[in-house]
Scaffold this motif. Sequence first.
Motif, PDB file in Angstrom:
ATOM      1  N   VAL A  13      59.429  15.379  -8.624  1.00  0.00           N
ATOM      2  CA  VAL A  13      60.079  16.318  -9.537  1.00  0.00           C
ATOM      3  C   VAL A  13      59.373  16.307 -10.896  1.00  0.00           C
ATOM      4  N   LEU A  30      65.506  24.423 -12.129  1.00  0.00           N
ATOM      5  CA  LEU A  30      65.660  23.113 -11.495  1.00  0.00           C
ATOM      6  C   LEU A  30      67.052  23.072 -10.879  1.00  0.00           C
ATOM      7  N   ILE A 202      65.803  19.269  -6.398  1.00  0.00           N
ATOM      8  CA  ILE A 202      65.968  17.817  -6.388  1.00  0.00           C
ATOM      9  C   ILE A 202      66.815  17.444  -5.172  1.00  0.00           C
TER      10      ILE A 202
END
Length: 242
Positions: A13, A30, A202
């Motif tokens: 990430v 994100l 994520i």
Amino acid sequence: HSASFGIMPKPYVLDKLNNFLLSEKRYCVLHGQENCGKTSTLSYWINKIQKDSDYIIFYYFVGVSPNSTCASYTSFTRNCILKEMNIEKGDKIYDYDFARLCYNACINKKVLFVIDGVDQFEDSYVHPTSYLPFVPKGSKVIISANTQSIKTTDCANVEEPILVEWEHSEEDLDLRFILNCLKGKHPEIEWINEYRRESIYISPLSEQDIKNNIKFYFSQFCKKLTNNQIKSISKDPKSKNA
């Protein structure tokens, strides 16, 4: 600082965030499941790049303080921009709406906006054009939200068409053709990637991620736990929360 302390973000990430800064793209989303570590990752990353980045960085974490409304965010960010850019009340861009103020203030500058948790505004509904900074080439915007929110609402919808109209309206371009290029319906044109957003996911914390974070956290105090203690903690459901 408190959100990033003792957290070991996923390396892939961090790599993707760093690569985004080097890319042509201006916008990045994100996302991940609730409690996967979006806030802690962004906090950690901002702390790291602030030291030697040539970007002017404005960041806001929605939900960290009471009254996290869209109005409180735009007011705070607007004041930061006016102060940082030394914009006086007599300047014509002083009274622009939020998106246009951001755009004009960032011309010929490298500016990074980070807005964490855009799906957590206390308002009943917030359209992206209310909170999204529009930025010229060379500046960047990163927003974060839960994956489910991105899929079910327009909270992370980057308004590429408006930017295209702003920057190419006087050129002999067919806007419908450009919008179709953005949707991948036509072959690439030279500058189209500037208007495409980056998406970084994520993944949820694995058991090994949890164990690594436990070890890393205690190492900040020169402490460590036994393997049985680490195993016991990592098995607890609450350990899925970064």
